[in-house]
Enzyme design. Structure first.
Site, PDB file in Angstrom:
ATOM      1  N   CYS A   8      -1.674  17.484  36.941  1.00 15.52           N
ATOM      2  CA  CYS A   8      -2.879  16.978  37.613  1.00 15.52           C
ATOM      3  C   CYS A   8      -3.888  18.107  37.812  1.00 15.52           C
ATOM      4  O   CYS A   8      -3.718  18.958  38.692  1.00 15.52           O
ATOM      5  CB  CYS A   8      -2.500  16.358  38.956  1.00 15.52           C
ATOM      6  SG  CYS A   8      -3.926  15.794  39.895  1.00 15.52           S
TER       7      CYS A   8
ATOM      8  N   CYS B  66      -5.716  18.066  41.193  1.00 16.78           N
ATOM      9  CA  CYS B  66      -4.920  18.541  42.327  1.00 16.78           C
ATOM     10  C   CYS B  66      -4.771  20.064  42.308  1.00 16.78           C
ATOM     11  O   CYS B  66      -4.792  20.711  43.345  1.00 16.78           O
ATOM     12  CB  CYS B  66      -3.521  17.925  42.317  1.00 16.78           C
ATOM     13  SG  CYS B  66      -3.436  16.232  41.797  1.00 16.78           S
ATOM     14  N   ASP B  67      -4.561  20.630  41.127  1.00 17.27           N
ATOM     15  CA  ASP B  67      -4.139  22.040  41.060  1.00 17.27           C
ATOM     16  C   ASP B  67      -5.137  22.991  40.402  1.00 17.27           C
ATOM     17  O   ASP B  67      -4.969  24.208  40.479  1.00 17.27           O
ATOM     18  CB  ASP B  67      -2.805  22.137  40.280  1.00 17.27           C
ATOM     19  CG  ASP B  67      -1.714  21.310  40.939  1.00 17.27           C
ATOM     20  OD1 ASP B  67      -1.724  21.215  42.170  1.00 17.27           O
ATOM     21  OD2 ASP B  67      -0.872  20.739  40.218  1.00 17.27           O
TER      22      ASP B  67
END
Ligand code: NAP
Length: 412
Positions: free
Chosen positions: A108, A111-112
């Site tokens: 993701c 997200c990261d």
């Protein structure tokens, strides 16, 4: 109806893992988080109860209900369940992937990605996800490799154009990742290109090589799915389990898009509402019938809609169906000696007709037409026979009604 939405995380699902959405009508460009929030607020305004951080462990049938067991042991009971659980990313399955998950390996970008400012990164895959997430990563990456097993990418042309024209982006094709390594955090990937192994220095590996649907794992009883595990539904999003519907990425379909998921869900919800109404109508009409048989019967029923004056069944024809009225009214007539139609019966919601011909294996005694707009649940011969067989009390009652109607009709 009372409805609850259960989500194992924050409401939004995969949308939350997408930075920008540019293919949802009415929103030229919207962040995933914003679209998810707007959708949730909109639904809450209309009375939806949303329970976040409630993971579902299992769904099972009990009579005419589905029992939804949560991971914390709570049980909920519902007439119908709509499964919209999507799936999980496919793993590469190479050495180092598991070990470095969360320490350089991610599924993701949204997200990261921000943890990798100024780093050299690799996205693995050649589909829409790889390119869309890759675009997001270009905000942070010093260099971005796009590693794909073929020379041609399957991502949409617009995404390919945008990503590949950037100076910092370098495709590596055709190439397969064989290992991910480092010293506590990811430092490199080994790739196999033209039979030779090359080591590419990266600090982050973002894997987007597809998706595995997870819906079927919620069910202990068999639920029909295709060879890749996607739930099979009909045009109303019904699965093979009565009262269980599926929508979105967990369902076998052409495109995993928000637009199609929203459409699926609309169809599913409209049908589920109808299913519940039909279930209650049938239970009222045949109270001694086992509840699971009622649910199966309703799921096999065909919805038929008639305009006022339309013919439903005709005197003298072969009897092939049993009908129960969901909405509207119908009228039964018989041809009189002078050829005129004589009204012999009127039916409203919850009433049934068509049983005489099926029970006696005889031609229709009367003609039935819609008096108003009419919605009926039609059961074929086999489903009707199943209903009769499963409860003696039901059969006795239907035979009693049929005998009365036969007596009331003129002898032919
Ligand atoms: P996908 O379209 O199935 O693409 C997966 C990619 O990974 C393919 O390029 C495939 O290569 C490659 N791949 C598969 N297995 C691999 C393996 N073992 N090793 C290396 N590479 C492998 O998956 P996706 O990109 O996640 O997209 C899933 C669905 O969501 C698609 O329908 C997509 O259109 C949709 N989606 C749409 C948007 C949008 O903006 N509208 C955004 C994201 C996703 P091959 O090409 O050689 O098979």
């Amino acid at each position: 109806m009372k409805v609850v939405l259960l989500d194992s995380k924050d409401v939004g699902g995969e949308i939350l893992n997408t930075e920008l959405i540019e293919d949802y009508p009415g929103f030229e460009s919207v962040t995933g988080a914003e679209l998810a929030r707007k959708m949730a607020d909109h639904a809450i305004k209309f009375g939806l109860k949303i329970e976040t951080y409630k993971s579902v462990q299992e769904v099972r049938s009990e009579g005419d209900h589905k029992i939804v067991t949560l991971v914390d042991g709570t049980e909920l009971s519902a007439y119908a369940v709509l499964v919209t659980v999507g799936g999980e990313p496919t793993k590469l399955g190479v050495v180092g992937e598991k070990e470095y998950h969360g320490r350089g390996v991610s599924y993701c970008a949204v997200c990261d990605g921000a943890f990798f400012k100024g780093a050299d990164l690799a996205v693995i895959g050649g589909g829409d996800s790889a390119f869309q997430e890759g675009l997001f990563l270009t905000r942070f990456a010093k260099k971005l490799y796009v590693v794909h097993r073929r020379n041609e990418f399957r991502a949409q042309a617009i995404l390919q154009d945008r990503l590949l024209k950037m100076d910092k982006v370098e495709p590596i094709t055709p190439a397969e990742v064989t290992e991910i390594g480092g010293n506590g955090d990811v430092k490199w990937i080994d790739i196999d290109r033209d039979g030779k192994t090359e080591r590419v220095k990266v600090e982050g590996v973002f894997v987007f090589i597809g998706f595995k649907p997870v819906g079927r794992h919620l069910f202990k009883e068999h639920i029909e799915h295709d060879k890749n595990g996607y739930l099979i539904t009909d045009q109303y999003m019904r699965t093979s389990i009565p009262g269980v519907y599926a929508a979105g990425d967990t369902r076998a379909q052409l495109a995993k898009q928000i637009t199609t998921a929203v459409g699926d869900a609309t169809t599913a919800v409209l049908h589920a509402e109808r299913y519940i109404e039909e279930l209650k109508d049938l239970e009222r009409a045949f109270p001694s019938e086992p509840k699971d048989v009622v649910a199966q019967t309703v799921s096999k029923a065909e919805l038929q809609v008639f305009a006022p004056g339309d013919l439903v069944l005709k005197e003298g024809e072969v009897a092939d169906r049993f009908y129960m009225i969901i909405k509207g009214e119908a009228e039964a007539t018989q041809r009189g000696p002078d050829g005129s139609q004589i009204v012999i019966n009127r039916f409203g919601p919850g009433d049934y007709f068509g049983e005489v011909g099926l029970l006696n294996d005889a031609p229709r005694l009367a003609t039935v037409r819609a008096k108003t707009s009419l919605e009926v649940m039609a059961l074929d011969r086999e489903t009707f026979a199943g209903l009769m067989k499963s409860s003696q009390a039901t059969e006795d009652e239907v035979r009693r009604v049929a005998a009365g109607r036969t007596r009331a009709a003129s002898p032919r």
